[in-house]
Enzyme design. Structure first.
Site, PDB file in Angstrom:
ATOM      1  N   SER A 256       0.842  -1.194   0.000  1.00  0.00           N
ATOM      2  CA  SER A 256       0.000   0.000   0.000  1.00  0.00           C
ATOM      3  C   SER A 256       0.875   1.241   0.000  1.00  0.00           C
ATOM      4  CB  SER A 256      -0.891   0.007   1.234  1.00  0.00           C
ATOM      5  OG  SER A 256      -0.098   0.294   2.369  1.00  0.00           O
ATOM      6  N   LYS A 257       0.272   2.349  -0.347  1.00  0.00           N
ATOM      7  CA  LYS A 257       0.991   3.622  -0.400  1.00  0.00           C
ATOM      8  C   LYS A 257       1.605   3.933   0.961  1.00  0.00           C
ATOM      9  CE  LYS A 257       0.151   6.458  -4.192  1.00  0.00           C
ATOM     10  NZ  LYS A 257       0.246   5.752  -5.263  1.00  0.00           N
ATOM     11  N   ARG A 258       0.835   3.680   1.994  1.00  0.00           N
ATOM     12  CA  ARG A 258       1.276   4.010   3.342  1.00  0.00           C
ATOM     13  C   ARG A 258       2.545   3.232   3.682  1.00  0.00           C
ATOM     14  NH1 ARG A 258       0.001   1.421   7.477  1.00  0.00           N
ATOM     15  NH2 ARG A 258      -1.644   0.314   6.393  1.00  0.00           N
TER      16      ARG A 258
END
Ligand code: GLU
Length: 481
Positions: A256-258
């Site tokens: 994920s981006k996070r």
């Protein structure tokens, strides 16, 4: 054997993220290991998804990571230009050759073009329910009939005739891989407007640029049977294919981006050591064959081979990345580290000479895992005056013992000539002996009075960095209310 040539082929559709940087790392290390060439080729034929400024950002990130390329969009080599959008003529000429040789046919199902195209990383196969070829049955059209319709002005794409049976190719990491021709499906290589599709441009360019090893993410596996067929049709030896294992998030799903799919620029802003990032990414699917995990750039180049790349998915672990960065930082000289942290000093940090900065960095180096840790680590240079006053009060409140120690150490230190961590430490310890105190009983009141904190890096280093005058001022402050 011809010398090794690898390529990193970014599509300028956004920021370079960690997964892509890892592909670049493997291509770079592998090429350098063999003394070959590392090429950057820009796959900018997807007009819809291209983003302004993306390429410049990607190249900057590669430079930051120290993955210097030998040939690329800004570095002419024998096989440029290295932007696919500037190579359209070459792609068209190759497509027409395949048409003349019967490997492809004209397809008049213009609206269906995108279906057979398979954008990068999109694993969707051509719809086998439609049978071999396009839904309009153009595969069966006699070539003369196709040519006649095209001449009469009907827009036609060129579609590759995938042979019946099994398509096999070798993967350096996974061994032999096979796809059934029906699952691959006839695919478009040239759109009716004359532009090459992604899959075709990749192969024509890999041939033209004499790429020997195609190292890319496993997400591209479903494109590779098409590529293998195209290399064969073009009469060019296939390169060695190596599909790197997937990098997943902690939940074993797509990163994920996070977690880290965010741009590489973010790591740069946080002050990760670029060598550490390259080192960490190299370990996602590869190992040097022993239990070393911290490797310098030179060692990585020395050790990188495809035999030691595994096929199983890997998991991105931000804590480990931080640890690897810390390990690289511990290996830097104090001069290098002072240089590297300078852009990360917070505006409220006091002005320092180079010598003062190095002394301060030396005092806190074990507390720095990424360069931006320098801000909080150097907080002791400019403690909040109120916190300092409160800490002094606390020393006094804790009893006469602390006050006695503070007084004794202050006297000893004010007589000390050489204000360096070593002599300071020796002086405090010998003073402690005289006063009958050691360990926390000795150091706690001193630390509190000096930094207003209960814990922190080694005290003598802090004293050296704070400076004699200021240190004695803080001790005095704690003593006389
Ligand atoms: N341009 C593709 C991408 O962005 C890479 C294609 C390849 O390596 O063959 O993922």
């Amino acid at each position: 054997m011809t010398s090794v040539r690898t390529r990193f082929a970014p599509s300028p559709t956004g920021d370079l993220h960690l997964g892509n940087l890892r592909v670049a790392v493997f291509n770079y290390l592998f090429a350098r290991h063999h003394g070959g060439a590392f090429v950057v080729r820009v796959e900018d034929t997807d007009w819809v998804r291209n983003r302004e400024g993306s390429l410049e950002g990607i190249l900057d990130d590669l430079r930051w990571a120290g993955l210097e390329w030998d040939e690329g969009p800004d570095r002419p080599g024998p096989f440029g230009p290295y932007r696919q959008s500037e190579r359209g003529e070459l792609h068209r000429a190759a497509a027409l050759r395949l048409l003349a040789e019967g490997y492809v046919y004209r397809c008049f199902c213009v609206e269906e073009e995108r279906e057979g195209e398979d954008l990068p990383g999109d694993g969707s196969p051509f719809d086998p329910a439609a049978g071999p070829g396009c839904p309009g049955g153009c595969r069966g059209l006699p070539p003369e009939e196709g040519a006649r319709r095209a001449e009469a002005g009907a827009p036609a794409a060129l579609r590759f005739r995938v042979p019946d049976g099994v398509v096999r190719f070798d993967d350096e990491i996974r061994g032999e891989i096979s796809f059934h021709g029906n699952d691959v499906g006839d695919f478009v290589i040239l759109r009716s407007d004359g532009r090459s599709t992604y899959n075709f441009a990749v192969v024509v360019d890999d041939v033209a640029m004499e790429i020997t090893h195609v190292i890319r993410g496993a997400g591209h596996l479903s494109n590779t049977p098409k590529h293998a067929l195209l290399f064969d049709a073009l009469g060019s030896p296939r390169p060695r294919f190596a599909h790197l294992p997937m990098v997943l998030g902690a939940d074993r799903r797509k990163l994920s981006k996070r977690e880290g799919a965010a741009g590489v620029g973010k790591l740069q802003a946080q002050g990760y050591h670029p060598d550490a990032v390259v080192n960490y990414l190299s370990l996602l699917g590869w190992s040097p064959g022993d239990d070393r995990e911290i490797l310098s750039r030179k060692e990585l180049i020395q050790e990188m081979t495809l035999e030691r790349v595994g096929a199983s998915d890997t998991v991105f672990d931000p804590d480990k990345l931080r640890w690897v960065s810390e390990q690289h930082i511990q290996r830097m000289t104090v001069t290098e580290l002072a240089e590297a942290v300078t852009p990360h000093l917070p505006p409220e940090a006091p002005a320092m000479t180079r010598e003062e900065l190095e002394r301060a960095v030396e005092a806190v180096r074990t507390r720095i895992a990424v360069f931006s840790d320098i801000g909080p680590a150097l907080r002791f240079l400019h403690p909040d005056p109120q916190a300092l006053a409160a800490a002094g009060e606390e020393v006094r409140r804790e009893g006469a013992e602390g006050v006695r120690i503070l007084q004794g150490v202050m006297e000893t230190l004010s007589a000390l000539e050489e204000w360096e961590a070593g002599p300071i430490n020796a002086a405090i310890r010998s003073c402690g002996k005289t006063l009958g105190a050691r360990g926390p009983a000795l150091f706690h009141p001193l630390r509190l009075a000096l930094t207003a904190e209960a814990s922190g890096p080694e005290l003598a280093g802090i004293l050296a960095a704070v400076g004699k005058e200021e240190a004695l001022r803080r001790f005095r402050l704690a003593l006389d209310h």
